[in-house]
Design a protein around this motif. Structure first.
Motif, short mmCIF file in Angstrom:
data_model
loop_
_atom_site.label_atom_id
_atom_site.label_comp_id
_atom_site.label_asym_id
_atom_site.label_seq_id
_atom_site.Cartn_x
_atom_site.Cartn_y
_atom_site.Cartn_z
N ILE A 31 0.83 -1.21 0.00
CA ILE A 31 0.00 0.00 0.00
C ILE A 31 0.86 1.26 0.00
O ILE A 31 0.55 2.23 -0.71
N ALA A 32 1.94 1.28 0.75
CA ALA A 32 2.80 2.47 0.79
C ALA A 32 3.41 2.72 -0.58
O ALA A 32 3.46 3.87 -1.05
N ALA A 51 11.91 15.16 -4.39
CA ALA A 51 11.20 14.79 -3.17
C ALA A 51 12.24 14.39 -2.13
O ALA A 51 13.22 13.70 -2.46
N TYR A 52 12.03 14.84 -0.91
CA TYR A 52 12.93 14.53 0.21
C TYR A 52 12.13 13.84 1.30
O TYR A 52 10.98 14.19 1.56
N ALA A 53 12.77 12.86 1.94
CA ALA A 53 12.11 12.14 3.02
C ALA A 53 13.08 12.00 4.19
O ALA A 53 14.26 11.70 4.00
N GLY A 54 12.57 12.23 5.38
CA GLY A 54 13.35 12.04 6.60
C GLY A 54 12.89 10.78 7.31
O GLY A 54 11.69 10.57 7.48
N GLU A 60 14.48 0.12 9.67
CA GLU A 60 14.88 -0.65 8.49
C GLU A 60 13.76 -0.77 7.47
O GLU A 60 14.00 -0.73 6.26
N ALA A 61 12.52 -0.90 7.92
CA ALA A 61 11.39 -1.04 6.99
C ALA A 61 11.23 0.23 6.14
O ALA A 61 11.03 0.16 4.93
N SER A 62 11.34 1.39 6.77
CA SER A 62 11.20 2.65 6.03
C SER A 62 12.39 2.86 5.09
O SER A 62 12.22 3.31 3.96
N VAL A 63 13.58 2.50 5.54
CA VAL A 63 14.76 2.60 4.67
C VAL A 63 14.56 1.72 3.45
O VAL A 63 14.79 2.14 2.31
N ALA A 64 14.08 0.49 3.64
CA ALA A 64 13.85 -0.43 2.52
C ALA A 64 12.78 0.11 1.56
O ALA A 64 12.94 0.04 0.34
N ARG A 67 14.32 3.08 -0.43
CA ARG A 67 15.26 2.56 -1.44
C ARG A 67 14.48 1.98 -2.62
O ARG A 67 14.80 2.25 -3.78
N ALA A 68 13.45 1.20 -2.33
CA ALA A 68 12.65 0.56 -3.38
C ALA A 68 11.93 1.60 -4.24
O ALA A 68 11.65 1.34 -5.42
N MET A 69 11.64 2.77 -3.68
CA MET A 69 10.94 3.82 -4.42
C MET A 69 11.91 4.77 -5.13
O MET A 69 11.50 5.80 -5.64
N GLY A 70 13.19 4.44 -5.13
CA GLY A 70 14.15 5.23 -5.88
C GLY A 70 14.83 6.34 -5.11
O GLY A 70 15.52 7.17 -5.71
#
Length: 125
Positions: A31-32, A51-54, A60-64, A67-70
């Motif tokens: 979904i994300a 786009a920037y994300a903090g 680890e889940a958010s990092v993954a 990364r998967a979203m480029g």
């Protein structure tokens, strides 16, 4: 998911901060990724470039996901966020939304995109 202004100064008007929050029961369902993909499509149509994300560390889940979203890591702010009774580091990530060689044109609102779409379909009559 949502996006907001990256910085107040005019030079940053083509950049946005983005985030995704998903209920624990819906994590690891895609979904994300789906919501982020839709958001990035809209942001590109609005003429945003970056786009920037903090990400509050560790996560680890958010990092993954990012990364998967480029997204690519660009740095870490040490001890910048106070959450759950402690100071946390935040890792910053960036992703391009459009080709850098495209003309900069001013960003446009969703309302303007909607009006143009409705006009094209003849729904504004």
């Amino acid at each position: 998911v949502y996006a907001g202004r990256h910085r107040e100064r005019a030079a940053y008007r083509w950049s946005v901060d983005v985030t995704a929050y998903v209920a624990e029961s819906s994590r690891r369902t895609g979904i994300a990724r789906t919501l982020y993909a839709s958001l990035f499509n809209l942001l590109a149509k609005q003429r945003y470039y970056r786009a920037y994300a903090g990400i509050t560390l560790p996560n680890e889940a958010s990092v993954a996901l990012h990364r998967a979203m480029g997204f690519e890591p660009v740095g870490v702010y040490r001890g910048v966020a106070f959450k759950l009774g402690r100071w946390c580091d935040v890792s910053w990530w960036q992703r391009s939304l459009r080709d850098d060689t495209a003309p900069a044109g001013e960003p446009v609102s969703l309302r303007m995109i909607d009006a143009a779409y409705r006009s094209r379909l003849g729904l504004d009559r």
